[in-house]
Scaffold this active site. Structure first.
Site, PDB file in Angstrom:
ATOM      1  N   GLN A 115      38.504  48.688  45.401  1.00  0.00           N
ATOM      2  CA  GLN A 115      37.154  48.458  44.631  1.00  0.00           C
ATOM      3  C   GLN A 115      35.891  48.750  45.408  1.00  0.00           C
ATOM      4  OE1 GLN A 115      39.090  44.546  43.182  1.00  0.00           O
ATOM      5  NE2 GLN A 115      37.160  44.599  42.440  1.00  0.00           N
ATOM      6  N   PHE A 123      40.655  43.207  40.101  1.00  0.00           N
ATOM      7  CA  PHE A 123      40.369  42.000  39.707  1.00  0.00           C
ATOM      8  C   PHE A 123      39.765  41.243  41.278  1.00  0.00           C
ATOM      9  CE2 PHE A 123      44.257  43.044  37.576  1.00  0.00           C
ATOM     10  CZ  PHE A 123      43.814  43.235  36.296  1.00  0.00           C
ATOM     11  N   GLU A 153      39.212  44.362  46.906  1.00  0.00           N
ATOM     12  CA  GLU A 153      38.070  44.563  47.627  1.00  0.00           C
ATOM     13  C   GLU A 153      38.176  44.375  49.263  1.00  0.00           C
ATOM     14  OE1 GLU A 153      34.877  42.134  45.791  1.00  0.00           O
ATOM     15  OE2 GLU A 153      33.678  42.337  47.245  1.00  0.00           O
ATOM     16  N   ARG A 197      28.679  31.187  45.682  1.00  0.00           N
ATOM     17  CA  ARG A 197      28.635  31.398  44.037  1.00  0.00           C
ATOM     18  C   ARG A 197      29.205  30.281  43.568  1.00  0.00           C
ATOM     19  NH1 ARG A 197      27.847  35.088  39.801  1.00  0.00           N
ATOM     20  NH2 ARG A 197      27.028  36.598  41.216  1.00  0.00           N
ATOM     21  N   ARG A 202      37.837  37.953  40.310  1.00  0.00           N
ATOM     22  CA  ARG A 202      36.775  37.629  39.058  1.00  0.00           C
ATOM     23  C   ARG A 202      36.399  36.394  38.877  1.00  0.00           C
ATOM     24  NH1 ARG A 202      39.958  40.147  33.692  1.00  0.00           N
ATOM     25  NH2 ARG A 202      38.111  41.131  32.631  1.00  0.00           N
ATOM     26  N   PHE A 224      34.878  34.714  41.435  1.00  0.00           N
ATOM     27  CA  PHE A 224      34.321  34.831  42.731  1.00  0.00           C
ATOM     28  C   PHE A 224      33.606  33.296  43.063  1.00  0.00           C
ATOM     29  CE2 PHE A 224      31.525  36.206  46.405  1.00  0.00           C
ATOM     30  CZ  PHE A 224      32.460  37.051  46.949  1.00  0.00           C
ATOM     31  N   ALA A 270      31.243  41.541  41.191  1.00  0.00           N
ATOM     32  CA  ALA A 270      30.163  40.662  40.771  1.00  0.00           C
ATOM     33  C   ALA A 270      29.876  41.358  39.318  1.00  0.00           C
ATOM     34  CB  ALA A 270      29.309  40.568  41.466  1.00  0.00           C
ATOM     35  N   GLU A 320      33.080  39.333  34.581  1.00  0.00           N
ATOM     36  CA  GLU A 320      33.700  38.076  34.828  1.00  0.00           C
ATOM     37  C   GLU A 320      33.273  36.794  34.190  1.00  0.00           C
ATOM     38  OE1 GLU A 320      31.533  38.687  38.484  1.00  0.00           O
ATOM     39  OE2 GLU A 320      32.928  37.864  39.683  1.00  0.00           O
TER      40      GLU A 320
END
Lengths: 775, 159
Positions: free
Chosen positions: A207, A238, A242, A320, A352, A354, A521, A723
């Site tokens: 990603q 998902f 990353e 977050r 997803r 985060f 995000a 998300e």
């Protein structure tokens, strides 16, 4: 639900055009990384991983492995030419263990062989000499040892202590929410291809192509311009592809560097699950002060996440989570602290939401605790605490909730789900059903959109028009099934007013669009759609200027419409104009760039305006539980999700449904389980249960909120969708608690952690019966 | 584990109506035969332990997980894979139904879903949406496209 909007052009913005690869997906012709013969001479890699959760690495004996047929090389930390660090945020997160192993599954070495089977077999023959150390395996143990991977975070507003102390009512409590395995159907995979001058090309299922480029550069000691990443599509991401994909690509690159051959590294399912990080499980401990109606006066909450052995994305996930500890509610005085606990388990990462889902789940549990303590309807207490006017519109981190849709989505959801009548019907059912109990749950949603760190909110695109009028589109986002490429192509088609099939969607590559952010995000279409819009408009302005001069028309008399261009009295096909412009030496290529305006964040004070806007939604879920077994089923779910002015309603509906189902898995059936030695025992689909088609609610009403264009000037006034709807599944958890609460006449607080497996629901029922009897 | 010293065996079978004669190691799974030996990459490897359904193919009309079946056991059998459905440019109507119902997102599970659905329909058990949802549960879809998958199958099966 997904009926196409009629349009004179195919693929207009806001129409339900299908996913760009839909045909190829159904014929099996869509090519994923593992679906192609590799380059000539390609070798295969397999990982040697730690068999213990914590220990000192004293030696690696590869003699037997290297003597096996077809084995080419083994790579250890000592072979790394650059810096042995794959940290995406912090530092000192080695790709290969050096002197210590910190979780069961920690990569120690890479074995490279002519075939994958030989590599795997040889990797199993490598002997590790490890002196075992006691592991820290739980959040509780880490908290007790003050074992963290990052300094403790603290978000504060007002005199929280005085507000709680002075409140008419006070409660303390604790709630836990589980982690989650990504279980992308396509496992982690990367192909590293060495080139001239030490260059390295990575084809990866990632990603974040730019982070792969950076980390491979770091590992190999190369400048960024020597490393290129390319990705056409992912078989699911998902968040799990990353930073984790950067590790896999980095290991493949190390093997390719050492052997000077192309090397493919594909993790089998069990290895993938044992090696890579997951959604963080969280523990929340709180004290809340409130008035006699349930209005919160002050909250002191501690969030502790299982970071695993390294920081990875744990700090921004915690940020977050803290920024979603309010969810829909105004918290006048607050202290919220975040502990990223260091444990000897996989290094947890993006998934997803985060941290947003974990933060919101915690406050939902608090609000329900308040409601049941007061014997009030949780829905009423929720609404009482909603953000509103009169100063009740500022988040604990100081951002004003300027676009509040909570009253509207709540009202529409209560009406469309027939809440009041069903509430009465369920209560009546429960009164006459001694064993099976039903529950009704509500979840309001407010989700902040933008990366918390302003720097990351930038996107780039590259658009070419060729002399025949065909268009080639490239941008920084990756396609993992969410339909991003389709949406961005719709934007470009709209700028030129041409059919969507005139636009060629191409693989994401750092060679064409540099310095990109992760497709994460939920910002994929916000950032890349705007960047592509800018690129296309740059070319369009050139074409307008050219056509006006060429045909002697005023600039405003050049109009693009239905695959044609009108310039004064002249009408020509888009392709003809492209050819004419080329002939007259007009540049038909442009880059586009976008940075989200008006956002700020101060990580020290944990204040700012990190989110460009909020996304809203609401959900109602109805469940049935068997109070003798804990078995449960979701009978119906109603979802309402704000998409702004949707770029593509069919794709957005798919995202809403899929996110909800995935969230439902997170709060009900997906349970990660480590044994006392730190071995993940849920390392395959036979032991780790994700929702299947039978688990989808038989009545599933999913709607996009109508007539709600984004008040911010986002791309065509759309809103992010990836998300936010995952959090709507918290309604299922709420419904399960409601069903359990019926055993205590809805006046006894329910203790039910997530995932609410049948086992936990059964324990919650037993606990409720016991406590209700004591009253 | 494969070993070049191990005896390779001959195998004859039909794949998508075409006869194939191959020489393979006895441990080769049907999935690896399709992907690695014959270049039929449409059938996916999701878990390689028979629990996700991404590798579903039809053998003599019955759906199986190709990752759990040894290739040598398919001697003389008729294997159908996702590549065998479309007639040139014309999609099989079930493929068309998947497209029309947006029954896919990342697409990785899609070939297995379609082959499994064909098997289910062949078994005569795709009679209503609830039954389809129940009996397609062995084919995992992590994107959560199940409602549309079930709708596509039901539309094609006339359920």
């Amino acid at each position: 639900m997904s009926a196409a909007t009629l349009s004179p052009r195919h693929g207009a913005v806001s129409s339900s055009v299908r996913h760009d690869s839909a045909l190829k997906h159904t014929t099996g012709e869509a090519i994923y990384l593992d679906d192609q013969a590799g380059p000539p001479g390609m070798l295969h890699a397999a990982l040697v991983t730690s068999p213990v959760a914590h220990g000192r690495l004293k030696g690696i004996d590869a003699a037997a492995a290297l003597a096996m047929p077809g084995v080419v090389a083994m790579i250890t930390a000592a072979d790394i030419p650059g810096v042995n660090d794959v940290a995406p945020v912090g530092k000192d997160e080695p790709a290969l263990a050096t002197d210590k192993v910190e979780y069961l599954g920690h990569p120690v070495a890479i074995v490279v062989a002519a075939t994958r089977d030989r590599a795997v077999h040889a990797a199993e023959a490598v002997r590790l000499n490890i002196e075992e150390l006691p592991p820290v395996l739980t959040i509780e143990a880490a908290l007790a040892n003050e074992s963290v991977v990052w300094p403790v975070m603290e978000m504060k507003r007002g005199d929280w202590a005085a507000a709680i102390a002075g409140a008419p009512q006070r409660l303390t409590g604790q709630v836990k929410v589980g982690g989650q395995e990504h279980f992308y159907l396509e496992g982690q995979i990367a192909l590293a291809i060495p080139g001239e001058d030490g260059d390295m090309r990575l084809v990866a299922s990632t990603q974040h192509p730019t982070e792969v480029q950076h980390i491979v550069s770091r590992l190999l000691g190369l400048p960024y311009n020597a490393v290129t990443t390319e990705v056409r599509r992912l078989g699911g991401g998902f968040g799990g592809k990353e930073s984790q994909a950067s590790l896999v690509a980095g290991l493949a690159a190390l093997a390719a560097r050492k052997t000077a051959k192309p090397v493919k590294l594909r993790l089998d399912r069990a290895t993938d699950m044992r090696v890579t990080g997951k959604r963080h499980d969280f523990l929340a401990r709180y004290e809340v002060g409130f008035d006699d109606e349930g209005r919160i006066r002050g909250l002191d909450i501690l969030l502790a996440s299982r970071a695993g052995w390294s920081a990875d994305h744990s700090p921004p996930v915690m940020t977050r989570a803290l920024c979603h500890i309010d969810n829909a509610y105004y918290l006048p005085a607050t202290r919220a602290r975040g502990f990223c606990c260091k444990t000897n388990t996989q290094s947890n990462t993006a998934f997803r939401g985060f941290g947003g889902p974990q933060g919101a789940a915690a406050i939902e549990a608090v609000v329900e605790h308040i409601a049941r303590h007061l014997g009030r309807d949780p829905l009423a207490v929720r609404q009482l605490n909603y953000y509103g006017d009169g100063g009740r519109d500022v988040t604990p981190y100081g951002q004003r909730v300027f676009d509040n849709l909570l009253p509207r989505v709540t009202q529409e959801m209560l009406a469309s789900s027939d809440w009041t009548a069903r509430r009465a019907a369920i209560d009546a059912f429960n009164a006459s059903s001694p064993v099976v109990k039903r529950g009704l749950g509500f979840m309001p949603l407010k989700f902040g959109v933008s990366f918390n760190l302003p720097t990351l909110n930038q996107g780039g695109a590259l658009v070419h028009i060729y002399a025949d009028g065909s268009i080639r589109l490239n941008h920084g986002g990756t396609e993992m099934g969410q339909g991003l490429h389709t949406k961005v192509a719709q934007v470009v088609a709209d700028v030129f007013k041409v059919d969507l099939d005139r636009i060629k969607i191409t693989a994401t590559t750092t060679a064409e669009v540099p310095n990109t952010s992760a497709t994460a995000a939920s910002t994929g279409s916000d950032l890349n759609g705007m960047a592509a819009f800018a690129a296309a408009n740059t070319i369009k302005e050139r074409l307008i200027g050219f056509a006006a001069a060429h045909f002697g028309a005023a600039l405003d008399q050049v109009v693009f419409q239905d695959n044609q261009v009108r310039a004064g009295n002249h009408v020509l096909d888009f392709g003809e104009l492209a050819h004419l412009a080329w002939f007259h030496r007009i540049s038909l290529s442009a880059t586009g760039f976008y940075r989200t305006p008006d956002i700020s964040w101060d990580p020290q004070s944990m204040t700012g305006e990190p989110f460009y806007y909020f996304s809203y939604g609401a959900a109602v879920a109805e469940v049935a539980i068997d109070t003798l077994t804990g078995e449960h089923k979701v009978l119906r779910a109603d979802l309402l999700q704000d998409c702004g002015r949707s770029l593509n309603p069919a794709i957005d509906l798919g995202q809403i449904e899929g996110a909800f189902v995935q969230g439902m898995g997170w709060v009900t059936c997906e349970e990660l389980w480590w044994d006392a030695q730190g071995r993940l025992r849920t390392d395959g689909p036979s032991t780790y249960k994700i929702p299947g088609s039978r688990d989808v609610p038989p009545i599933f009403n999913v709607r996009i909120l109508e007539n709600s264009p984004n008040p911010r000037p986002t791309i065509y006034r759309s809103k992010a969708i990836g998300e936010p709807p995952l959090l709507l599944a918290i309604a299922v958890w709420s419904a399960l608690r409601d069903a359990v609460a019926s055993l205590g006449d809805h006046r006894v607080p329910v203790s039910l952690d997530a995932p609410a497996t049948p086992e936990r629901v059964l324990f919650a029922c037993e606990d409720m019966k016991r406590r209700a009897a004591l009253r | 584990m494969t070993d070049s010293s191990r005896q390779r065996v001959a195998l004859a079978l039909a794949i998508n109506g075409r006869r194939h004669r191959v020489t393979i190691e006895p441990s080769t799974t049907l999935l690896d035969l399709l992907r690695d030996e014959l270049g039929l990459f449409g059938t996916k490897k999701g878990c390689d332990m028979g629990a996700c359904g991404a590798c579903t193919v039809l053998v003599d009309g019955r759906r199986i997980n190709a990752c759990l079946a040894l290739a040598v056991m398919q001697e003389g059998r008729d294997v159908q894979t996702i590549e065998g459905l479309a007639e040139g440019e014309a999609l099989h109507p079930l493929q068309q139904a998947f497209v029309e119902h947006d029954a896919l997102q990342c697409g990785y599970c899609t070939p297995g879903q379609i082959m499994s659905a064909l098997g289910l329909i062949g078994e005569g058990r795709a009679t209503d949406a609830a039954g389809i949802a129940e009996q397609m549960s062995g084919n995992l879809c992590r994107c959560g496209a199940h409602p549309n998958i079930v709708a596509a199958i039901a539309a094609y099966a006339g359920a």
